[in-house]
Design an enzyme around this catalytic site. Structure first.
Site, PDB file in Angstrom:
ATOM      1  N   LYS A  29       0.819  -1.219   0.000  1.00 43.28           N
ATOM      2  CA  LYS A  29       0.000   0.000   0.000  1.00 43.28           C
ATOM      3  C   LYS A  29       0.850   1.265   0.000  1.00 43.28           C
ATOM      4  CE  LYS A  29      -0.633   0.082   5.031  1.00 43.28           C
ATOM      5  NZ  LYS A  29       0.133   1.306   5.285  1.00 43.28           N
ATOM      6  N   THR A  30       2.011   1.225   0.688  1.00 43.46           N
ATOM      7  CA  THR A  30       2.857   2.427   0.732  1.00 43.46           C
ATOM      8  C   THR A  30       3.355   2.778  -0.664  1.00 43.46           C
ATOM      9  OG1 THR A  30       3.532   1.874   2.985  1.00 43.46           O
ATOM     10  CG2 THR A  30       4.857   3.510   1.828  1.00 43.46           C
ATOM     11  N   ASP A 215      -3.734   7.281   4.784  1.00 47.46           N
ATOM     12  CA  ASP A 215      -3.273   5.907   5.016  1.00 47.46           C
ATOM     13  C   ASP A 215      -3.944   5.341   6.274  1.00 47.46           C
ATOM     14  OD1 ASP A 215      -1.815   3.588   4.732  1.00 47.46           O
ATOM     15  OD2 ASP A 215      -0.016   4.388   5.693  1.00 47.46           O
ATOM     16  N   GLU A 216      -4.051   4.009   6.357  1.00 50.42           N
ATOM     17  CA  GLU A 216      -4.602   3.316   7.534  1.00 50.42           C
ATOM     18  C   GLU A 216      -5.973   3.891   7.923  1.00 50.42           C
ATOM     19  OE1 GLU A 216      -3.266   0.708   8.492  1.00 50.42           O
ATOM     20  OE2 GLU A 216      -1.076   0.800   8.316  1.00 50.42           O
ATOM     21  N   GLN A 246      -7.818  -5.119   9.632  1.00 50.84           N
ATOM     22  CA  GLN A 246      -6.704  -4.758  10.509  1.00 50.84           C
ATOM     23  C   GLN A 246      -7.065  -3.602  11.441  1.00 50.84           C
ATOM     24  OE1 GLN A 246      -2.533  -5.148   8.906  1.00 50.84           O
ATOM     25  NE2 GLN A 246      -3.604  -5.029   6.945  1.00 50.84           N
ATOM     26  N   ARG A 606       1.859 -11.180  10.329  1.00 52.72           N
ATOM     27  CA  ARG A 606       3.207 -10.630  10.563  1.00 52.72           C
ATOM     28  C   ARG A 606       4.269 -11.634  10.115  1.00 52.72           C
ATOM     29  NH1 ARG A 606       1.792  -6.332   9.802  1.00 52.72           N
ATOM     30  NH2 ARG A 606      -0.189  -7.395   9.435  1.00 52.72           N
TER      31      ARG A 606
END
Length: 671
Positions: A29-30, A215-216, A246, A606
């Protein structure tokens, strides 16, 4: 865009309306956000100064800005805003302080400052009620995040406890205003209220920010959502990136439903799903997909990977909590030898910090180096808090919390009785301590010698402030201030050794050097960094960075599942897979299992190569030995991807196989 997949390219190029990028864990996504910023500047013709990208952590903002810097010419990107929500709020308030009724140089209270003020108010207004300071602070924070002002909180109170909290909330707000101070939540709440009440100010910022990227997005609370909605207005320049699976921060106001709300507020919203994962093996992703599918979804997605199938996920039943900790320690040594990994390649995740204690003892016994996430912040050191208090007083004389911290540092023989008299008079007059000392009436409330000492201190601060205003050697004036108050001598008097005192003084000089090295805020078109700007940004940086400390040393990482979000490790252990631990008892009682399942999903994703889950057959609880029920999340995992093992003493054959493999790896390592 050659290295982007088709869905990523679609998200970058889409400019015909508002866009939701539903980005699964590890889906890049970044890269999408940074490439889209470059696309807006290079191909869509947006000047950098009219683009803002907002995220939640300083670390994420720094990474984003660095990546954009490699993609876009510096001149074209000039004025680009890449910041946290709270830094954006600070920028707005610093420019519009008059409209919200604050003076320049306002202070920002961190959680400890706010707690100290609330503790005094609780003692004054509800001393014998048994109310907890932690509950009070959390309640006021949640009210601010929900944009409830004190009078609204009072009118909606459900019981006597909430009524008392609302009354203290009003006093708290009054004192913050008197101190010319804001707390962390005000950095979002006040800009929203400002925009609601001043249409011309809102239009000014809408003209400045013509394209907004967030973002997020699943972590936004109500006030952050409103800030975004108001900045975008009727225009279509919006891209948000998020993953409802998330969203794990409901306890601090996050609302995953904000993603669904976008469709109502922006009917033309386009949705692009990023489902290709670049982090984990297929078994790990398939397990994560299967577990999270038990939650209700507005948006469906399924992660997939081209990285290979990978090893089965291991579920280890251990004899008791001590056996669980010992098994994890031995497994880390075992896997490290066999895979020739480093200690930093391993992470152990748990639901609550208390679970790490026994594990630490076992890791020490096995001589396994480890680091617990969330160590002591640089700004949490006493000498740094002292120095910051002096700096805050120079920029905002009305900051009573800073005044009370350093009025006797170094010692000026000003006793608690004197400070109590001063505080009482200042509250009676409705003003800050420094202003109260300037009044003639103070002489009738504070004894002569004590008043003289207090006024000598405030005159010293006035003189220093005057030197700052009339000279151009800001850092020189501040350095002389610490020399004049003999701060280093005081450190030597109170330190256990001369070396410790010297180290603490070096920390203060390092803080001052960092102010000199701070770059001006180009987002505001500044060419010079003012002391007020530097101090406020240092305070905010500390608040945001306390959970982001980076450590490259070769140590096993121990952290909560919440702290692990955004990180990745080749080998992950999740311990305590038991009902009332994970999922947590409070979520079972309040029927909020969905968030605990999202927390489990975050933990699973993770892991890059290896995932091991553990639970205990017996566990001590309140002095009694109980037999906990294995977590429901273990039952939700697909059998074809999971290997389950019992206690090592009940499974000698498996234990022997593992021992032979470890011995073989050790012999290979020595040969």
């Amino acid at each position: 865009m050659a290295d982007l997949n088709p869905r990523q390219r679609e998200a970058v190029k889409y400019l015909d309306g508002p866009l939701l990028v539903l980005a699964g864990a590890g889906s890049g996504k970044t890269s999408v956000i940074t490439r889209k910023i470059a696309h807006l500047i290079e191909y869509a013709g947006y000047p950098g100064r009219h683009i803002a990208a907002v995220t939640f952590t300083n670390k994420a903002a720094r990474e984003m800005k660095e990546r954009v810097g490699k993609l876009v010419d510096r001149r074209a990107a000039r004025g680009l805003t890449v910041a946290t929500f709270h830094n954006l709020g600070l920028t707005i308030l610093r420019e519009e302080h008059d409209a919200v009724g604050y003076h320049p140089g306002f202070s920002i209270f961190d959680a400890e400052d706010a707690r100290a003020l609330l503790r005094d108010l609780l003692a004054e207004h509800a001393a014998d009620t048994g109310l907890e300071i932690g509950d009070l602070q959390a309640t006021i924070s949640s009210w601010k995040n929900a944009m409830l002002l004190p009078d609204q909180a009072l009118s909606r109170a459900n019981d006597a406890r909430e009524e008392r909290f609302a009354v203290i909330y009003q006093h708290y707000a009054d004192y913050l205003k008197a101190y010319n101070a804001l707390d962390f939540d005000d950095l979002i709440l006040l800009p929203v209220l400002l925009f609601r009440n001043h249409e011309e100010v809102l239009q000014k910022w809408q003209r400045r920010i013509r394209y907004l990227l967030v973002d997020e997005y699943q972590d936004t609370n109500l006030s952050q959502y409103e800030l975004v909605r108001m900045l975008v207005g009727h225009r279509q320049g919006l891209t948000v990136v998020g993953d409802d699976d998330q969203s794990i921060y409901a306890w601090r106001g996050a609302r995953p439903e904000n993603l669904a709300q976008l469709k109502e507020d922006f009917p033309s919203l386009k949705i692009v799903k990023l489902e290709q994962n670049y982090r984990s093996m297929r078994r790990i992703l398939s397990t994560a997909n299967t577990v999270i599918a038990n939650n209700p979804h507005v948006f469906d997605k399924a992660l997939w990977s081209e990285l290979g199938v990978g090893d089965p996920i291991r579920v280890l039943r251990c004899r008791n909590e001590e056996g669980e900790a010992e098994r994890i320690a031995s497994e880390i040594l075992d896997q490290r030898l066999r895979s020739r990994s480093e200690y930093r390649d391993f992470a152990v995740l748990y639901r609550g910090n208390h679970q790490s204690k026994l594990l630490e003892i076992k890791l020490q016994a096995y001589q396994v180096p480890y680091k617990i996430s969330g160590g002591t912040s640089f700004f949490a050191r006493n000498e740094i808090k002292d120095a910051m208090a002096y700096l805050r007083l120079l920029t905002n004389p009305d900051d009573d919390v800073a005044f009370l911290r350093v009025v006797n540092v170094p010692r000026r023989e000003i006793g608690p009785r004197t400070l109590e008299q001063l505080t009482g008079y200042a509250r009676q007059r409705g003003m800050s301590l420094v202003r109260a000392l300037d009044e003639v009436g103070a002489e009738s409330h504070i004894q002569g010698r004590a008043l003289e000492k207090l006024r000598r201190f405030t005159h010293f601060l006035h003189d220093t402030r005057r030197q700052l205003e009339t000279g151009d050697d800001t850092l020189g004036v501040i350095r002389r201030m610490f020399t004049d108050v003999e701060y280093e001598e005081w450190l030597h008097q109170n330190a256990s050794s001369a070396k410790q005192a010297q180290k603490r003084m070096e920390n203060v000089w390092y803080l001052l050097d960092s102010i000199e090295q701070m770059e001006p805020n180009e987002d505001d078109g500044e060419t010079e960094q003012t002391l007020e700007e530097a101090v406020s940004r240092l305070v905010l940086r500390d608040i945001l960075d306390r959970q982001e400390e980076e450590d490259d040393s070769d140590r096993v990482q121990l952290m909560t599942l919440h702290a692990s979000k955004g990180l990745e490790f080749p080998n992950v252990f999740i311990m305590g897979l038991e009902e009332e631990l994970l999922p947590h008892r409070s979520s079972i009682e309040s029927e909020t299992i969905e968030e605990e399942r999202r927390l489990m999903y975050v933990g699973i994703t993770r892991a890059q190569r290896c995932l091991t889950l553990t639970y205990a057959g017996q566990r001590k609880q309140y002095g009694e030995v109980i037999e906990p029920i294995p977590s429901r999340f273990l039952d939700e995992m697909p059998d074809e991807h999971v290997e389950r093992e019992g206690d090592s003493d009940k499974d000698p054959e498996a234990n022997q196989r593992r021992g032979r493999a470890t011995l073989s790896a050790l012999m290979d390592d020595l040969s």
